[in-house]
Design a protein around this motif. Sequence first.
Motif, PDB file in Angstrom:
ATOM      1  N   ILE A  40       0.863  -1.178   0.000  1.00 30.42           N
ATOM      2  CA  ILE A  40       0.000   0.000   0.000  1.00 30.42           C
ATOM      3  C   ILE A  40       0.898   1.226   0.000  1.00 30.42           C
ATOM      4  CG2 ILE A  40      -1.695   1.319   1.323  1.00 30.42           C
ATOM      5  CD1 ILE A  40      -2.623  -1.412   2.461  1.00 30.42           C
ATOM      6  N   ARG A  41       0.609   2.140  -0.903  1.00 28.33           N
ATOM      7  CA  ARG A  41       1.366   3.391  -0.986  1.00 28.33           C
ATOM      8  C   ARG A  41       0.484   4.525  -0.483  1.00 28.33           C
ATOM      9  NH1 ARG A  41       5.722   2.820  -4.500  1.00 28.33           N
ATOM     10  NH2 ARG A  41       5.753   0.811  -5.531  1.00 28.33           N
ATOM     11  N   THR A  42       1.061   5.392   0.351  1.00 27.47           N
ATOM     12  CA  THR A  42       0.299   6.514   0.883  1.00 27.47           C
ATOM     13  C   THR A  42       1.227   7.704   1.098  1.00 27.47           C
ATOM     14  OG1 THR A  42      -1.382   7.126   2.511  1.00 27.47           O
ATOM     15  CG2 THR A  42       0.518   5.894   3.334  1.00 27.47           C
ATOM     16  N   SER A  43       0.649   8.792   1.525  1.00 29.70           N
ATOM     17  CA  SER A  43       1.438   9.997   1.798  1.00 29.70           C
ATOM     18  C   SER A  43       1.678  10.113   3.301  1.00 29.70           C
ATOM     19  CB  SER A  43       0.699  11.237   1.302  1.00 29.70           C
ATOM     20  OG  SER A  43      -0.467  11.447   2.083  1.00 29.70           O
ATOM     21  N   ARG A  44       2.621  10.945   3.665  1.00 26.79           N
ATOM     22  CA  ARG A  44       2.878  11.187   5.085  1.00 26.79           C
ATOM     23  C   ARG A  44       1.641  11.783   5.761  1.00 26.79           C
ATOM     24  NH1 ARG A  44       8.264  10.723   5.838  1.00 26.79           N
ATOM     25  NH2 ARG A  44       9.568  11.020   4.011  1.00 26.79           N
ATOM     26  N   ALA A  45       0.965  12.714   5.083  1.00 25.13           N
ATOM     27  CA  ALA A  45      -0.206  13.363   5.667  1.00 25.13           C
ATOM     28  C   ALA A  45      -1.316  12.351   5.946  1.00 25.13           C
ATOM     29  CB  ALA A  45      -0.715  14.470   4.748  1.00 25.13           C
ATOM     30  N   LYS A  46      -1.572  11.438   5.017  1.00 22.75           N
ATOM     31  CA  LYS A  46      -2.615  10.437   5.222  1.00 22.75           C
ATOM     32  C   LYS A  46      -2.245   9.461   6.335  1.00 22.75           C
ATOM     33  CE  LYS A  46      -4.392  10.673   0.541  1.00 22.75           C
ATOM     34  NZ  LYS A  46      -4.486   9.986  -0.745  1.00 22.75           N
ATOM     35  N   LEU A  47      -0.986   9.062   6.382  1.00 31.62           N
ATOM     36  CA  LEU A  47      -0.537   8.157   7.436  1.00 31.62           C
ATOM     37  C   LEU A  47      -0.606   8.852   8.792  1.00 31.62           C
ATOM     38  CD1 LEU A  47       0.546   5.341   8.077  1.00 31.62           C
ATOM     39  CD2 LEU A  47       2.859   6.263   7.778  1.00 31.62           C
ATOM     40  N   ARG A  48      -0.238  10.108   8.845  1.00 27.85           N
ATOM     41  CA  ARG A  48      -0.312  10.884  10.085  1.00 27.85           C
ATOM     42  C   ARG A  48      -1.764  10.964  10.573  1.00 27.85           C
ATOM     43  NH1 ARG A  48       1.322  15.511   8.253  1.00 27.85           N
ATOM     44  NH2 ARG A  48       3.488  14.810   8.184  1.00 27.85           N
ATOM     45  N   ALA A  49      -2.700  11.212   9.665  1.00 30.45           N
ATOM     46  CA  ALA A  49      -4.115  11.280  10.034  1.00 30.45           C
ATOM     47  C   ALA A  49      -4.595   9.932  10.572  1.00 30.45           C
ATOM     48  CB  ALA A  49      -4.953  11.706   8.833  1.00 30.45           C
ATOM     49  N   PHE A  50      -4.156   8.848   9.943  1.00 30.58           N
ATOM     50  CA  PHE A  50      -4.522   7.517  10.414  1.00 30.58           C
ATOM     51  C   PHE A  50      -3.962   7.271  11.817  1.00 30.58           C
ATOM     52  CE2 PHE A  50      -3.513   3.004  10.902  1.00 30.58           C
ATOM     53  CZ  PHE A  50      -4.789   2.475  10.838  1.00 30.58           C
ATOM     54  N   PHE A  51      -2.693   7.592  12.038  1.00 31.83           N
ATOM     55  CA  PHE A  51      -2.086   7.405  13.360  1.00 31.83           C
ATOM     56  C   PHE A  51      -2.804   8.224  14.427  1.00 31.83           C
ATOM     57  CE2 PHE A  51       2.333   6.067  11.639  1.00 31.83           C
ATOM     58  CZ  PHE A  51       1.895   4.764  11.505  1.00 31.83           C
ATOM     59  N   ARG A  52      -3.229   9.421  14.070  1.00 32.97           N
ATOM     60  CA  ARG A  52      -3.986  10.238  15.028  1.00 32.97           C
ATOM     61  C   ARG A  52      -5.301   9.551  15.382  1.00 32.97           C
ATOM     62  NH1 ARG A  52      -2.680  16.030  12.300  1.00 32.97           N
ATOM     63  NH2 ARG A  52      -0.688  16.370  13.368  1.00 32.97           N
ATOM     64  N   GLY A  53      -5.933   8.925  14.410  1.00 37.48           N
ATOM     65  CA  GLY A  53      -7.147   8.164  14.681  1.00 37.48           C
ATOM     66  C   GLY A  53      -6.877   6.977  15.587  1.00 37.48           C
ATOM     67  N   VAL A  54      -5.754   6.320  15.386  1.00 37.21           N
ATOM     68  CA  VAL A  54      -5.371   5.199  16.254  1.00 37.21           C
ATOM     69  C   VAL A  54      -5.158   5.705  17.677  1.00 37.21           C
ATOM     70  CG1 VAL A  54      -3.563   3.505  16.747  1.00 37.21           C
ATOM     71  CG2 VAL A  54      -4.393   3.796  14.404  1.00 37.21           C
ATOM     72  N   GLU A  55      -4.414   6.796  17.813  1.00 32.70           N
ATOM     73  CA  GLU A  55      -4.177   7.364  19.140  1.00 32.70           C
ATOM     74  C   GLU A  55      -5.469   7.771  19.828  1.00 32.70           C
ATOM     75  OE1 GLU A  55      -1.475  10.552  18.333  1.00 32.70           O
ATOM     76  OE2 GLU A  55       0.271   9.229  18.326  1.00 32.70           O
ATOM     77  N   ALA A  56      -6.461   8.211  19.057  1.00 28.87           N
ATOM     78  CA  ALA A  56      -7.754   8.617  19.606  1.00 28.87           C
ATOM     79  C   ALA A  56      -8.681   7.420  19.829  1.00 28.87           C
ATOM     80  CB  ALA A  56      -8.420   9.633  18.674  1.00 28.87           C
ATOM     81  N   ARG A  57      -8.182   6.227  19.544  1.00 28.11           N
ATOM     82  CA  ARG A  57      -8.905   4.967  19.759  1.00 28.11           C
ATOM     83  C   ARG A  57     -10.118   4.813  18.853  1.00 28.11           C
ATOM     84  NH1 ARG A  57      -6.986   2.597  24.822  1.00 28.11           N
ATOM     85  NH2 ARG A  57      -8.624   1.121  24.430  1.00 28.11           N
ATOM     86  N   GLU A  58     -10.085   5.461  17.685  1.00 28.54           N
ATOM     87  CA  GLU A  58     -11.198   5.386  16.737  1.00 28.54           C
ATOM     88  C   GLU A  58     -11.343   4.009  16.086  1.00 28.54           C
ATOM     89  OE1 GLU A  58     -10.683   8.503  13.875  1.00 28.54           O
ATOM     90  OE2 GLU A  58     -10.785  10.075  15.405  1.00 28.54           O
ATOM     91  N   PHE A  59     -10.302   3.193  16.133  1.00 28.55           N
ATOM     92  CA  PHE A  59     -10.310   1.906  15.442  1.00 28.55           C
ATOM     93  C   PHE A  59     -10.275   0.718  16.387  1.00 28.55           C
ATOM     94  CE2 PHE A  59      -8.129   5.057  12.735  1.00 28.55           C
ATOM     95  CZ  PHE A  59      -9.029   5.093  11.684  1.00 28.55           C
ATOM     96  N   ASP A  60     -10.496   0.948  17.659  1.00 27.39           N
ATOM     97  CA  ASP A  60     -10.414  -0.131  18.640  1.00 27.39           C
ATOM     98  C   ASP A  60     -11.326  -1.305  18.315  1.00 27.39           C
ATOM     99  OD1 ASP A  60      -8.545   1.335  19.978  1.00 27.39           O
ATOM    100  OD2 ASP A  60      -9.714   1.589  21.820  1.00 27.39           O
ATOM    101  N   ARG A  61     -12.474  -1.045  17.716  1.00 25.26           N
ATOM    102  CA  ARG A  61     -13.416  -2.138  17.443  1.00 25.26           C
ATOM    103  C   ARG A  61     -12.837  -3.165  16.473  1.00 25.26           C
ATOM    104  NH1 ARG A  61     -16.596  -1.280  12.570  1.00 25.26           N
ATOM    105  NH2 ARG A  61     -15.955   0.677  11.613  1.00 25.26           N
ATOM    106  N   PHE A  62     -11.819  -2.787  15.703  1.00 20.64           N
ATOM    107  CA  PHE A  62     -11.200  -3.726  14.770  1.00 20.64           C
ATOM    108  C   PHE A  62     -10.230  -4.687  15.443  1.00 20.64           C
ATOM    109  CE2 PHE A  62     -12.331  -0.126  11.987  1.00 20.64           C
ATOM    110  CZ  PHE A  62     -13.133  -0.790  11.082  1.00 20.64           C
ATOM    111  N   THR A  63      -9.846  -4.400  16.664  1.00 25.42           N
ATOM    112  CA  THR A  63      -8.869  -5.240  17.357  1.00 25.42           C
ATOM    113  C   THR A  63      -9.464  -6.005  18.514  1.00 25.42           C
ATOM    114  OG1 THR A  63      -8.178  -3.417  18.786  1.00 25.42           O
ATOM    115  CG2 THR A  63      -6.974  -3.707  16.717  1.00 25.42           C
ATOM    116  N   GLU A  64     -10.752  -5.893  18.695  1.00 26.77           N
ATOM    117  CA  GLU A  64     -11.407  -6.597  19.817  1.00 26.77           C
ATOM    118  C   GLU A  64     -11.872  -7.965  19.400  1.00 26.77           C
ATOM    119  OE1 GLU A  64     -14.405  -3.753  20.937  1.00 26.77           O
ATOM    120  OE2 GLU A  64     -12.950  -2.562  22.011  1.00 26.77           O
TER     121      GLU A  64
END
Length: 64
Positions: A40-64
């Motif tokens: 998967i190829r992405t930009s730094r800005a998109k990856l940064r936005a994704f990491f911020r979502g991870v830090e905010a626990r927006e994706f926790d339901r995918f790991t439960e």
Amino acid sequence: MDIQWQKSSFSTDSEGNCLELAEVGDEILLRESDNGDVIIRTSRAKLRAFFRGVEAREFDRFTE
């Protein structure tokens, strides 16, 4: 081209849960170590936005 892949210290080869990242020019590449042909190829800005979502626990339901 020699791509230098990096994985998290939390990833273990024995469990097969290795997600790797690499930097190539302005792009960030992501792949699973056990399926290295799919990249998967992405930009730094998109990856940064994704990491911020991870830090905010927006994706926790995918790991439960």
